[in-house]
Design an enzyme around this catalytic site. Sequence first.
Site, PDB file in Angstrom:
ATOM      1  N   ASP A 146     -10.697   2.677   0.988  1.00 34.96           N
ATOM      2  CA  ASP A 146      -9.377   2.969   1.549  1.00 34.96           C
ATOM      3  C   ASP A 146      -8.697   1.705   2.078  1.00 34.96           C
ATOM      4  OD1 ASP A 146      -7.283   4.625   2.256  1.00 34.96           O
ATOM      5  OD2 ASP A 146      -8.139   5.238   4.167  1.00 34.96           O
ATOM      6  N   ASN A 203      -5.039  13.290  -3.806  1.00 32.72           N
ATOM      7  CA  ASN A 203      -4.238  12.144  -4.244  1.00 32.72           C
ATOM      8  C   ASN A 203      -3.261  12.487  -5.379  1.00 32.72           C
ATOM      9  OD1 ASN A 203      -6.944   9.738  -3.686  1.00 32.72           O
ATOM     10  ND2 ASN A 203      -5.217  10.238  -2.342  1.00 32.72           N
TER      11      ASN A 203
HETATM   12  C1  IPE Z   1      -9.418   8.942   0.483  1.00 34.45           C
HETATM   13  O1  IPE Z   1      -8.378   8.097   0.835  1.00 34.45           O
HETATM   14  C2  IPE Z   1      -9.526   9.026  -1.004  1.00 34.45           C
HETATM   15  C3  IPE Z   1      -9.879   7.790  -1.682  1.00 34.45           C
HETATM   16  C4  IPE Z   1     -10.226   6.670  -1.146  1.00 34.45           C
HETATM   17  C5  IPE Z   1      -9.859   7.863  -3.103  1.00 34.45           C
HETATM   18  P1  IPE Z   1      -6.944   8.662   1.277  1.00 34.45           P
HETATM   19  O2  IPE Z   1      -6.154   7.500   1.676  1.00 34.45           O
HETATM   20  O3  IPE Z   1      -6.390   9.520   0.225  1.00 34.45           O
HETATM   21  O4  IPE Z   1      -7.331   9.561   2.535  1.00 34.45           O
HETATM   22  P2  IPE Z   1      -6.421  10.215   3.658  1.00 34.45           P
HETATM   23  O5  IPE Z   1      -5.385  11.016   2.940  1.00 34.45           O
HETATM   24  O6  IPE Z   1      -5.833   9.105   4.452  1.00 34.45           O
HETATM   25  O7  IPE Z   1      -7.354  11.047   4.469  1.00 34.45           O
HETATM   26  C1  IPE Z   2      -7.179   3.861  -1.293  1.00 31.25           C
HETATM   27  O1  IPE Z   2      -6.149   3.166  -0.714  1.00 31.25           O
HETATM   28  C2  IPE Z   2      -6.978   4.095  -2.759  1.00 31.25           C
HETATM   29  C3  IPE Z   2      -6.695   5.488  -3.113  1.00 31.25           C
HETATM   30  C4  IPE Z   2      -6.643   6.502  -2.303  1.00 31.25           C
HETATM   31  C5  IPE Z   2      -6.416   5.751  -4.500  1.00 31.25           C
HETATM   32  P1  IPE Z   2      -4.820   3.879  -0.227  1.00 31.25           P
HETATM   33  O2  IPE Z   2      -3.884   3.910  -1.364  1.00 31.25           O
HETATM   34  O3  IPE Z   2      -5.107   5.192   0.392  1.00 31.25           O
HETATM   35  O4  IPE Z   2      -4.330   2.853   0.866  1.00 31.25           O
HETATM   36  P2  IPE Z   2      -3.679   3.179   2.270  1.00 31.25           P
HETATM   37  O5  IPE Z   2      -4.608   4.110   3.001  1.00 31.25           O
HETATM   38  O6  IPE Z   2      -2.352   3.802   2.006  1.00 31.25           O
HETATM   39  O7  IPE Z   2      -3.580   1.852   2.938  1.00 31.25           O
HETATM   40 MG    MG Z   3      -5.543   5.765   2.308  1.00 29.62          MG
END
Ligand code: IPE
Ligand code: IPE
Ligand code: MG
Length: 248
Positions: free
Chosen positions: A20, A68
């Site tokens: 993340d 997602n």
């Molecule tokens: C969790 O990250 C899913 C992945 C890393 C693929 P998110 O960024 O989607 O999680 P939330 O929505 O902040 O909980």
């Molecule tokens: C994790 O990074 C990747 C996926 C969930 C696909 P994020 O895209 O959630 O990054 P933040 O949390 O917005 O910084």
């Molecule tokens: Mg995230």
Amino acid sequence: MAGSERTADPVPAHVAIIMDGNGRWAKKRHRPRLFGHKAGVDSVRAVVEAARESGVNHLTLYAFSTENWNRPGAEVKGLMALLKTYLQAELANMKKNNIRLGCFGQKERLPEDVRRVMDEVIGDTANCSGMRLNLALSYGSRTEIIGAVQEIAQKCASGQLDAESINDQVMSDHLYSAGQPDPDLMIRTGGEKRLSNFLLWQLSYAEIYFTETMWPDFRKEQFLEALYSFASRQRRYGRTGEQMTKAE
Ligand code: IPE
Ligand code: IPE
Ligand code: MG
């Protein structure tokens, strides 16, 4: 190098990672979110290598959750394209390093071209006997558990299984992770302290490591730091510390 005398022993057999922080990493640099995801792919490469070199036998990476799919279409499209190029580019390397690829999640929801490449890499690495690399894609733990319960219920209804015999093992055998040990260590980068629907069954006794480091900045050194933290912990499984030291 500072800390080089520390040992990562025991090494977790299975490490699971919520990757993340790509979006925030990019935002801080005044770049689009996809720029962060691209940098995140380099972290995937670095961490896969570090895990393999450290003797980790199973590595599960949360790459895309069922939730997602609700992101803007362009971001989802960009992520799928990145996934496809990653798989195409890594196949030779995986074979060379004896890595077997697996997918946890609703493969059928992935775009056709991505699924094709995915199946190809899974097929081409099926005989690799080294590290298992599981990509959690269109993955949601509750959906996974519901699917397992439905299958088990159908087996009970058809007389293939006796309801009384349902136990931990039966549940585990019906999850995407069937045949693989539960994660010993779960890492979440990016500073959030939640599970986001990741491996709710399998993480029941995992050690958890949260770090503020954003995924694009999480490389070999940061991964080793997590392994050192794991090695320094005492896993008690409900017993007392004294019981554990006596057992050693
Ligand atoms: C969790 O990250 C899913 C992945 C890393 C693929 P998110 O960024 O989607 O999680 P939330 O929505 O902040 O909980
Ligand atoms: C994790 O990074 C990747 C996926 C969930 C696909 P994020 O895209 O959630 O990054 P933040 O949390 O917005 O910084
Ligand atoms: Mg995230």
